[in-house]
Design a protein around this motif. Structure first.
Motif, mmCIF file in Angstrom:
data_model
loop_
_atom_site.group_PDB
_atom_site.id
_atom_site.type_symbol
_atom_site.label_atom_id
_atom_site.label_comp_id
_atom_site.label_asym_id
_atom_site.label_seq_id
_atom_site.Cartn_x
_atom_site.Cartn_y
_atom_site.Cartn_z
ATOM 1 N N GLN A 45 17.411 -9.216 31.343
ATOM 2 C CA GLN A 45 17.945 -10.393 32.224
ATOM 3 C C GLN A 45 18.151 -10.713 31.526
ATOM 4 O O GLN A 45 17.986 -11.808 30.692
ATOM 5 N N PRO A 46 20.046 -11.623 31.781
ATOM 6 C CA PRO A 46 19.989 -12.506 31.501
ATOM 7 C C PRO A 46 18.975 -14.442 31.427
ATOM 8 O O PRO A 46 18.947 -14.101 32.596
ATOM 9 N N ARG B 50 16.553 -12.408 28.726
ATOM 10 C CA ARG B 50 15.055 -12.964 28.596
ATOM 11 C C ARG B 50 14.411 -11.903 27.767
ATOM 12 O O ARG B 50 14.490 -11.350 27.357
ATOM 13 N N GLU B 51 13.197 -12.582 27.300
ATOM 14 C CA GLU B 51 12.014 -11.418 27.268
ATOM 15 C C GLU B 51 12.000 -10.243 27.888
ATOM 16 O O GLU B 51 12.099 -10.287 28.749
ATOM 17 N N GLY B 52 12.123 -9.580 26.888
ATOM 18 C CA GLY B 52 11.889 -8.043 27.779
ATOM 19 C C GLY B 52 13.007 -6.950 27.818
ATOM 20 O O GLY B 52 12.783 -6.104 28.507
ATOM 21 N N PHE B 53 14.076 -7.800 26.713
ATOM 22 C CA PHE B 53 15.010 -6.576 27.549
ATOM 23 C C PHE B 53 14.875 -5.735 26.737
ATOM 24 O O PHE B 53 13.567 -5.304 25.769
ATOM 25 N N LYS B 54 15.503 -4.377 26.499
ATOM 26 C CA LYS B 54 15.718 -3.070 25.912
ATOM 27 C C LYS B 54 16.405 -3.078 25.021
ATOM 28 O O LYS B 54 18.172 -2.974 25.460
ATOM 29 N N ASP C 76 16.601 2.905 28.061
ATOM 30 C CA ASP C 76 15.315 2.233 28.119
ATOM 31 C C ASP C 76 14.456 2.257 29.732
ATOM 32 O O ASP C 76 16.016 2.329 30.796
ATOM 33 N N ILE C 77 13.581 1.901 29.985
ATOM 34 C CA ILE C 77 13.074 1.166 31.723
ATOM 35 C C ILE C 77 13.498 -0.085 31.581
ATOM 36 O O ILE C 77 12.624 -0.822 30.244
ATOM 37 N N VAL C 78 13.555 -0.125 32.694
ATOM 38 C CA VAL C 78 13.784 -1.808 32.507
ATOM 39 C C VAL C 78 13.447 -2.015 33.696
ATOM 40 O O VAL C 78 13.525 -2.022 35.295
ATOM 41 N N ASP C 79 12.833 -3.530 33.861
ATOM 42 C CA ASP C 79 12.453 -4.321 35.341
ATOM 43 C C ASP C 79 13.502 -4.967 35.608
ATOM 44 O O ASP C 79 14.381 -5.931 35.559
ATOM 45 N N VAL C 80 13.574 -4.816 36.612
ATOM 46 C CA VAL C 80 14.189 -5.754 37.936
ATOM 47 C C VAL C 80 13.337 -6.880 38.746
ATOM 48 O O VAL C 80 12.893 -6.334 39.563
ATOM 49 N N GLN D 194 18.963 -9.498 39.372
ATOM 50 C CA GLN D 194 20.004 -9.611 38.524
ATOM 51 C C GLN D 194 20.304 -8.893 36.616
ATOM 52 O O GLN D 194 19.125 -8.498 36.888
ATOM 53 N N ILE D 195 21.256 -7.885 36.026
ATOM 54 C CA ILE D 195 20.186 -7.376 35.185
ATOM 55 C C ILE D 195 21.701 -8.013 34.294
ATOM 56 O O ILE D 195 23.331 -7.859 34.444
ATOM 57 N N ALA D 196 21.283 -7.816 33.283
ATOM 58 C CA ALA D 196 22.612 -7.790 31.934
ATOM 59 C C ALA D 196 23.257 -6.685 31.343
ATOM 60 O O ALA D 196 21.892 -5.531 31.084
#
Ligand code: ZN
Length: 563
Positions: free
Chosen positions: A474-475, A500-504, A527-531, A536-538
């Motif tokens: 996430q941005p 943000r922290e938590g990027f893959k 990878d798995i990402v959480d929205v 939003q996602i970057a």
């Protein structure tokens, strides 16, 4: 396919008929009318703009102001329940000042600022003689999905795109002609209009040319776009000194009469083509052109606004399926030589085989070696990395249903000694343009390289794109995400600071590259990402500058698969 009322997701409201004519002129397609409930007194024109189905309505003839506008919006929302947001598009009176060089035919777009949602209501009430500004409550901001489109649009030069749309409209209807800069006179604010004679009562023929404010000529006729506050009230602003006083108190760029009726019950963006200066000299000459310019800008807004659910959409249906990331119309910016070089893969660019499969993002990185950190509009089209040795590609998406997703990246690693062309020649544009000295990375690496031929003594071992790094997250700040730049030459892995922290991160594995090479397009399971609730996602691809010949690879897109 028969469209139903629930297929229309954008509401477009105009105040006067010429504005509706302008809206229709920019439609990509006009649809058949649909029956609406008898209680709805609006008259609609339905059509398509890019991926969006749009319902257009106009205030009843002779009705102006915030109350009729609110009525139109309420009817529209009842008849078209799937409408996600509105666009209030038409003409407005500009507020030229030392800090905002607004000219006739420019565009003012509502943008939140400080504690204001972008539109402020003014009401003279009983104090009209004094022209006092009265705060009559605060109005909502435009919906986030539109604000996202705005930040993307602000990052690109739009004037010439709008001019092109406008020229199409002018050809459809003579009324939309461009009056030209000689018909754009701004008088000093304390100089009142001297009515002309007879039918020329509204013209400024009797006004003193000595009272015209001297402003520098513009180099181009393309409209300028101003983002800021819009004043909305039930009375026409036609007094230069009052205009300036209210503008000084509030910072508004434009006056109009409808938006305040909409903002709190119909989340919308207000787009105004400037047709006069809100002073006593105002007349209608610029209205058609200004209406068309505003419609052209609104068209661009929609082109940069993703379809799909938004913040107001609580329907969770989408979370069960692959989420659609972006429009799939990416033919426009894709250059011809790609088709010539790779005819067998051009279908990827033309149309995804399966609309649920592949989602291109970003824009093409072109023959001119876009610099690292180039600003890219929101998900727009396929990009190709085949010519690039030093880059960051970014795309950003809003309105994704919260949840966990696997990121899948779609790539192609062509075979061959070096880069994609198996025919043994380098496509035009592989090298930087001769005058593009600043960007001539390859020239520095291979000073003897000749366009059209491979550079001498290049080892195929150099081909592996070692430093290709795929990142999703996430941005950190959506507003600045697309604007921030990083020099990947110095900091190849610095891109994550934008997230943000938590990027893959997913570095490209050499084994994968070897197995997938020349097998056509392949999906790299990321990878798995959480929205989260930000929806939003970057997505980012970074490529570190290697000072070597870099093997070609093309990026086809990204998809998010719920897990
Ligand atoms: Zn005048």
């Amino acid at each position: 396919m028969e469209l139903k009322r629930c297929d229309y997701t954008v509401g477009w409201i105009c105040a006067i008929p010429i504005e509706k004519t302008a809206a229709i002129a920019v439609l990509d397609e006009v649809h058949k009318p649909l029956r609406v409930p008898a209680t709805d007194t609006n008259s609609y024109t339905l059509g398509r703009l890019g991926e969006h189905n749009v319902a257009i309505a106009c205030l009843p003839s002779g009705h102006y102001g915030t109350v009729p506008a609110a009525a139109v919006a309420i009817n529209m929302r009842n008849s078209f329940p799937a409408i996600r947001f509105g666009l209030m598009v038409g003409i407005g009176g500009g507020v030229p000042s030392a800090s905002n060089d607004i000219r006739l035919g420019d565009i003012v777009v509502s943008q939140p600022s400080g504690d204001s949602g972008g539109v402020i209501q003014y009401d003279f009430g009983k104090t009209i003689e004094k022209g006092r500004f009265v705060h009559t409550g605060s109005l909502n901001s435009p919906p986030t999905v539109l604000l996202s489109a705005l930040s993307a649009l602000q990052a690109i030069i739009l004037g010439s795109t709008i001019s092109t749309i406008v020229q199409d409209g002018e050809q459809q209807d003579d009324r939309f002609f461009y009056p030209g800069p000689t018909a754009d006179q701004l008088f000093h604010s304390d100089y009142d209009h001297v009515p002309g004679v007879g039918r020329q009562v509204d013209t400024c023929r009797q006004c003193s040319s000595a009272q015209v404010v001297s402003r520098p000529e513009r180099t181009y006729d393309d409209p300028h776009i101003h983002y800021g506050l819009i004043a909305s009230g039930n009375q026409v602003m036609k007094h230069g000194k009052t205009r300036d006083r209210i503008a000084n108190e509030t910072g508004v760029l434009c006056f109009e009469m409808e938006a305040a009726g909409l903002m709190n019950n119909f989340p919308c963006l207000v787009v105004r083509g400037i047709c006069d200066y809100s002073d006593s000299h105002k007349n209608k000459r610029w209205q058609p052109y200004a209406a068309l310019v505003a419609a052209a800008y609104a068209k661009e807004v929609l082109r940069h606004t993703p379809t799909g659910s938004d913040d107001d959409d609580d329907d969770d249906e989408d979370t069960r399926e692959t989420y659609h990331l972006s429009p799939k119309d990416f033919t426009a910016v894709h250059d011809e030589d790609l088709d010539q070089d790779y005819p067998d893969m051009s279908f990827w660019y033309r149309e995804p085989l399966d609309p649920d499969s592949h989602y291109p993002i970003g824009v093409q990185v072109d023959a001119r070696f876009r610099r690292p950190g180039s600003i890219l509009p929101i998900g727009d089209t396929v990009l190709t990395l085949r010519r690039i040795c030093n880059l960051i590609i970014r795309g950003c998406f809003r309105g994704i249903a919260p949840g966990r997703y696997q990121v899948q990246w779609i790539f192609w690693f062509p075979a061959g000694r070096n880069c994609p062309p198996s025919s043994g020649h380098v496509p035009n544009g592989f090298y930087p343009e001769a005058d593009d000295v600043e960007n001539s990375v390859l020239e520095r690496v291979f000073p003897t390289a000749i366009p059209g031929e491979f550079p001498p003594e290049v080892d195929s071992a150099f081909c592996f794109p070692w430093s290709l790094l795929l990142i999703a997250g996430q941005p950190r700040n959506f507003g600045s995400y697309l604007l921030e730049t990083i020099d990947v030459d110095k900091h190849p892995l610095a891109a994550p600071v934008l997230l943000r922290e938590g990027f893959k991160e997913q570095p490209l594995d050499p084994g994968l590259w070897n197995t997938k090479r020349n097998t056509g397009w392949c999906i790299i399971h990321g990878d798995i990402v959480d929205v989260d609730d930000s929806k939003q996602i970057a997505l980012m691809i970074t490529k570190h500058f290697e000072r070597q010949w870099v093997g070609g690879f093309s990026f086809g897109g990204v998809k998010l698969v719920p897990v």
